[in-house]
Design a protein around this motif. Sequence first.
Motif, PDB file in Angstrom:
ATOM      1  N   ALA A  59       0.833  -1.207   0.000  1.00 12.87           N
ATOM      2  CA  ALA A  59       0.000   0.000   0.000  1.00 12.87           C
ATOM      3  C   ALA A  59       0.865   1.252   0.000  1.00 12.87           C
ATOM      4  CB  ALA A  59      -0.922  -0.021   1.216  1.00 12.87           C
ATOM      5  N   LYS A  60       1.872   1.254   0.828  1.00 17.57           N
ATOM      6  CA  LYS A  60       2.768   2.415   0.913  1.00 17.57           C
ATOM      7  C   LYS A  60       3.481   2.635  -0.416  1.00 17.57           C
ATOM      8  CE  LYS A  60       6.482   4.302   3.807  1.00 17.57           C
ATOM      9  NZ  LYS A  60       7.343   4.062   4.997  1.00 17.57           N
ATOM     10  N   ASN A  61       3.857   1.548  -1.073  1.00 22.55           N
ATOM     11  CA  ASN A  61       4.514   1.657  -2.371  1.00 22.55           C
ATOM     12  C   ASN A  61       3.621   2.370  -3.382  1.00 22.55           C
ATOM     13  OD1 ASN A  61       6.563   0.667  -4.544  1.00 22.55           O
ATOM     14  ND2 ASN A  61       4.615  -0.114  -5.256  1.00 22.55           N
ATOM     15  N   SER A  62       2.344   2.009  -3.406  1.00 21.06           N
ATOM     16  CA  SER A  62       1.420   2.645  -4.350  1.00 21.06           C
ATOM     17  C   SER A  62       1.320   4.145  -4.108  1.00 21.06           C
ATOM     18  CB  SER A  62       0.030   2.015  -4.235  1.00 21.06           C
ATOM     19  OG  SER A  62       0.003   0.743  -4.845  1.00 21.06           O
ATOM     20  N   ALA A  63       1.366   4.530  -2.844  1.00 25.32           N
ATOM     21  CA  ALA A  63       1.207   5.942  -2.492  1.00 25.32           C
ATOM     22  C   ALA A  63       2.466   6.760  -2.747  1.00 25.32           C
ATOM     23  CB  ALA A  63       0.830   6.051  -1.017  1.00 25.32           C
ATOM     24  N   MET A  64       3.603   6.108  -2.916  1.00 18.43           N
ATOM     25  CA  MET A  64       4.863   6.829  -3.053  1.00 18.43           C
ATOM     26  C   MET A  64       5.402   6.837  -4.480  1.00 18.43           C
ATOM     27  SD  MET A  64       5.026   7.920  -0.045  1.00 18.43           S
ATOM     28  CE  MET A  64       6.608   8.779  -0.127  1.00 18.43           C
ATOM     29  N   LEU A  65       4.601   6.380  -5.442  1.00 17.50           N
ATOM     30  CA  LEU A  65       5.016   6.406  -6.839  1.00 17.50           C
ATOM     31  C   LEU A  65       4.938   7.830  -7.394  1.00 17.50           C
ATOM     32  CD1 LEU A  65       3.163   3.175  -8.039  1.00 17.50           C
ATOM     33  CD2 LEU A  65       5.606   3.414  -7.569  1.00 17.50           C
ATOM     34  N   ASP A  66       5.479   8.016  -8.577  1.00 12.22           N
ATOM     35  CA  ASP A  66       5.479   9.345  -9.214  1.00 12.22           C
ATOM     36  C   ASP A  66       4.638   9.349 -10.484  1.00 12.22           C
ATOM     37  OD1 ASP A  66       7.104  10.425  -7.269  1.00 12.22           O
ATOM     38  OD2 ASP A  66       8.956   9.992  -8.347  1.00 12.22           O
ATOM     39  N   ILE A  67       3.494   8.672 -10.451  1.00  9.00           N
ATOM     40  CA  ILE A  67       2.643   8.562 -11.626  1.00  9.00           C
ATOM     41  C   ILE A  67       1.296   9.229 -11.359  1.00  9.00           C
ATOM     42  CG2 ILE A  67       3.724   6.456 -12.481  1.00  9.00           C
ATOM     43  CD1 ILE A  67       1.478   4.858 -11.165  1.00  9.00           C
ATOM     44  N   PHE A  68       0.623   9.614 -12.449  1.00 11.54           N
ATOM     45  CA  PHE A  68      -0.752  10.131 -12.387  1.00 11.54           C
ATOM     46  C   PHE A  68      -0.906  11.281 -11.389  1.00 11.54           C
ATOM     47  CE2 PHE A  68      -1.340   5.458 -13.344  1.00 11.54           C
ATOM     48  CZ  PHE A  68      -1.375   5.640 -14.711  1.00 11.54           C
ATOM     49  N   GLY A  69       0.067  12.195 -11.400  1.00 11.96           N
ATOM     50  CA  GLY A  69      -0.017  13.379 -10.559  1.00 11.96           C
ATOM     51  C   GLY A  69       0.467  13.195  -9.140  1.00 11.96           C
ATOM     52  N   LEU A  70       0.881  11.980  -8.785  1.00 13.12           N
ATOM     53  CA  LEU A  70       1.305  11.728  -7.406  1.00 13.12           C
ATOM     54  C   LEU A  70       2.546  12.520  -7.024  1.00 13.12           C
ATOM     55  CD1 LEU A  70       0.686   7.923  -6.761  1.00 13.12           C
ATOM     56  CD2 LEU A  70      -0.090   9.814  -5.340  1.00 13.12           C
ATOM     57  N   ASN A  71       3.435  12.765  -7.975  1.00 11.14           N
ATOM     58  CA  ASN A  71       4.645  13.515  -7.652  1.00 11.14           C
ATOM     59  C   ASN A  71       4.278  14.918  -7.160  1.00 11.14           C
ATOM     60  OD1 ASN A  71       7.426  13.813  -7.421  1.00 11.14           O
ATOM     61  ND2 ASN A  71       7.602  14.739  -9.451  1.00 11.14           N
ATOM     62  N   ALA A  72       3.391  15.603  -7.903  1.00  6.99           N
ATOM     63  CA  ALA A  72       2.939  16.934  -7.483  1.00  6.99           C
ATOM     64  C   ALA A  72       2.144  16.852  -6.192  1.00  6.99           C
ATOM     65  CB  ALA A  72       2.099  17.561  -8.591  1.00  6.99           C
ATOM     66  N   TYR A  73       1.329  15.830  -6.058  1.00 10.80           N
ATOM     67  CA  TYR A  73       0.496  15.651  -4.862  1.00 10.80           C
ATOM     68  C   TYR A  73       1.359  15.507  -3.612  1.00 10.80           C
ATOM     69  CZ  TYR A  73      -2.695  13.193  -1.662  1.00 10.80           C
ATOM     70  OH  TYR A  73      -3.426  12.796  -0.566  1.00 10.80           O
ATOM     71  N   LYS A  74       2.423  14.707  -3.714  1.00 10.65           N
ATOM     72  CA  LYS A  74       3.316  14.518  -2.561  1.00 10.65           C
ATOM     73  C   LYS A  74       4.026  15.818  -2.198  1.00 10.65           C
ATOM     74  CE  LYS A  74       5.477  11.094  -4.494  1.00 10.65           C
ATOM     75  NZ  LYS A  74       6.494  10.042  -4.768  1.00 10.65           N
ATOM     76  N   GLN A  75       4.384  16.566  -3.219  1.00  8.83           N
ATOM     77  CA  GLN A  75       5.156  17.789  -2.985  1.00  8.83           C
ATOM     78  C   GLN A  75       4.281  18.943  -2.505  1.00  8.83           C
ATOM     79  OE1 GLN A  75       7.937  18.829  -6.104  1.00  8.83           O
ATOM     80  NE2 GLN A  75       7.609  21.014  -5.760  1.00  8.83           N
ATOM     81  N   ASN A  76       3.088  19.058  -3.087  1.00  9.58           N
ATOM     82  CA  ASN A  76       2.257  20.251  -2.846  1.00  9.58           C
ATOM     83  C   ASN A  76       1.021  19.984  -2.003  1.00  9.58           C
ATOM     84  OD1 ASN A  76       4.039  21.630  -4.593  1.00  9.58           O
ATOM     85  ND2 ASN A  76       2.818  21.035  -6.371  1.00  9.58           N
TER      86      ASN A  76
END
Length: 933
Positions: free
Chosen positions: A419-436
């Motif tokens: 589960a944690k792996n899925s949340a820490m990927l950089d796909i489908f806007g997740l990179n921006a989501y994690k940062q912002n």
Amino acid sequence: MKKRLILFSLFITQIISAQNYSQYVNPFIGTGGHGHTFPGAIVPFGMVQLSPDTRIDSSWDGCSGYHYSDSVIYGFSHTHLNGTGVSDYGDIMLMPTMGNPSLNNKEYSSKFSHKNEKASAGFYSVKLDKNNIDVRLTTTTRVGYHEYTFNNAGNANIILDLNHRDKLLEGEVRIINDKTIEVFRRSEAWATNQYIYARIEFSKPMKISKKDINGKQENNFFTGTKLALAFSTPVKKGEKIHVKVAISPTTYEGAAKNMLAEGTSNDFESVKVQAANAWDKELSKIEVTSNDKDKLTIFYTALYHVFTQPNINMDVDGKYRGRDHKLYTANDFGYYSVFSLWDTFRGAHPLMTLIDRKRTADFINTFIKQYEQGGKLPVWELASNETECMIGYHSVSVIADAMAKGITGFDYEKAFQAAKNSAMLDIFGLNAYKQNNYISIDDEHESVSKTVEYAYDDWCIAQMAKILGKKEDYQYFMKRSQSWKNLYNPKNGFMQPRKNGNWYEPFEPREVNNNYTEGNSWHYSYSVQQDVPGLIEAHGGKEKFEQFIDAIFSAPEQTVGREQADITGLMGQYAQGNEPSHHIAYLYNFVDKPQKTEEKIKYILDNFYKNAPDGLIGNEDCGQMSAWYVLSTMGIYSVTPGKPEWETVTPYFDEIKLHLEDGTTRIITKNTSKAELKKLGFENVKPAKDFKYSELTASPVIAADRLFDFSSKVEITPLNPGDKIYYMTLDEGDANVRKTFKVYKEPFNIYKTTQVSAYAERKGEKSSVTVANFYRRPNHWEITINSSVNPQYTAGGKLALIDGINGSENWRKGEWQGYQGQNLEAIIDMQSPQEITKLSSTYLQDSRAWILMPKKVEYYASMNGKDYILLKTLDNTIDPKDDKVQIKDFATEILPTEARYIKVKAYFFGKLPEWHQGAGGDSYIFIDEISLK
């Protein structure tokens, strides 16, 4: 003695009848309208879904292969999807005919009448009118049973067409003997690499009478990407031919083992009874009492649809095809496929935690294996393929819900890591989501929906961390779960997209556009299932939030913007026909107005579910539409999967008996207390030790003109009044200047192309940094566009074509202008004559989305804006069949030419050709930037 025996027999008959819940199943419910279900034979969670195909195209309402409005059957195939929105499956298609065989589907197909068609749980029958053939179908988990009765004497044929429905990548047929063949089919559709093996056994010898093959033919072995065969034999009037088809996702050997285990019976009736018994066993988990037979039919058909998938996807010996397409063995769990998780996490999986805990553990073990073999948890998995359809990483909801409800049988630690792996990927806007802590339009399309659904999933991961005692992970994901606050506009109460640091305007909550997934702001502004009290507080309290819930039901029913076929079952803007609305009526419970929940739920149950082909108000979506009905009739619904409790409403039926796996029975009546219902099935779950976590500080909004002539005023506003704001500016001359954040006190002006950064601070907690870019116009040209832009694809206005800002390959972010069914003509007025040596205009192709390169682009010049001379014609060189998303600059150098006006004319591709999924529709031209030098 004789009298007693009769009474005893009657008693036994009553018991058997009482257990016959399959009698209430009507598989035709949902086969009409937009339900997208199929009527064929299947056992609970079976690998085989043996059903007629009345659609061979990829039409939306033909997703399951069948639609009740049709009158022609093309054949009977062994895999089908239950109520999805994309066509797939239809593997191993057989069709009985008579006379001279044809391999043309228009010729071997047959008319049929619903008068001669029957379906029940595990059984389907129909008369094929063309040749007077009666077809009966039943099935086990892995073997489909066909019975064909030829009512006329003559030459009987059984057509095997491997090119049926999706694209055949590889086909094989092996003739083992005159009664047995083996088939391999690898195909591509929604799932791009599907493997299926089959062993087919005829009840009498058959000979190949016709072939259509574009590959090898040698020694009874045929291969190709076009492969169809007719098998024939003479028959007497009334003669029956039985066919058994065992399928496997692994190998021919797997299909043979499956046939040995489940295909040895030659008694069609006994297999049919066995299928009905399997349904009775599953359906008997919930007994409802009602004098209304239609309501019983609706209820048990709904439960039947919930149990139609996910499908077991391993051989009898446990072998399965992993996400990496290698073969593995499941030793201590069932391996499944078809996970429509964006839909089913809401109701179908919570229902399974109540009545099938063992199978829930099997689903999660399947998730873990897919993570280990494919790199991430499934999103929308089909036939060992990840389709990447829909949004979120909702596997984590299923896992967290199971853990919170004390379900065992899977490795909690592995599940958490996956589960944690899925949340820490950089796909489908997740990179921006994690940062912002939110996604903006600039980062990713469907930004609002992705932000709020990621936030809910993060809350689920936090609950898993809490159960495992992982304090730091809990705090991290709880903070991320508050990301919805960055898209909540306190001025209007809606989840509103942000672009370039500001709110996206113009904003209309009814508009369906690329900022939302299958919906609009009305549907997603209640999607804070993990923190309903926080959402109520943001609205200003229970009374105001009650008014906001009232508002969705009283809003005008019409949506605006893009046409979205999924949005059905409207009550105001509430859409029962699509999943994001499914929890909303239950939110009245949170504002102490349960009577309003009662009113809405009863209306939906009474009006949107019927005992008819069009009896579902929207796509079944692999059981979710029906799971909502099952749960709501029981008086419960899971607003927040991941919490071991239900939201409640008065049960719909007089009495419901719930038979749980631990051997206990719970009885629900209209008098069952809300407290009993709230913890139903999970009374003994002990809460995990809680940890403290930090409140998220929302990021400020930066407002100014994105494109300006000489100056622009910048205003920065906190989303939470009273937050302190810090900001920093970088303009074109600051490349080597070190700057620091300073306190924002009042609006200020900028005079150059400038980047503004800002963050808010409250009680020592800083928000993420909002970054906005503002551009001074690179020119002062005027532009006239003599074509009508699609309102969904304006890119902010006509100046977008000459603003010097280029769009990316992700056109859904809104930086491209779209023109459908027409040529594009744009005229640039440079205000005074200029010498031009280079011309260019940039276009995008995404053929799957109907966006194709222009056939050609012409450039013209004029001094007076009336008389134009042709400077250059550039022809397109990109194949329209190339479905890679790509950008092409139609650039050309010319001899120095003096002109004031430049005309650009791009010729659209035209109607979409036959090979295209949207054949006959008008293609789009997508253009972004026109530049002149």
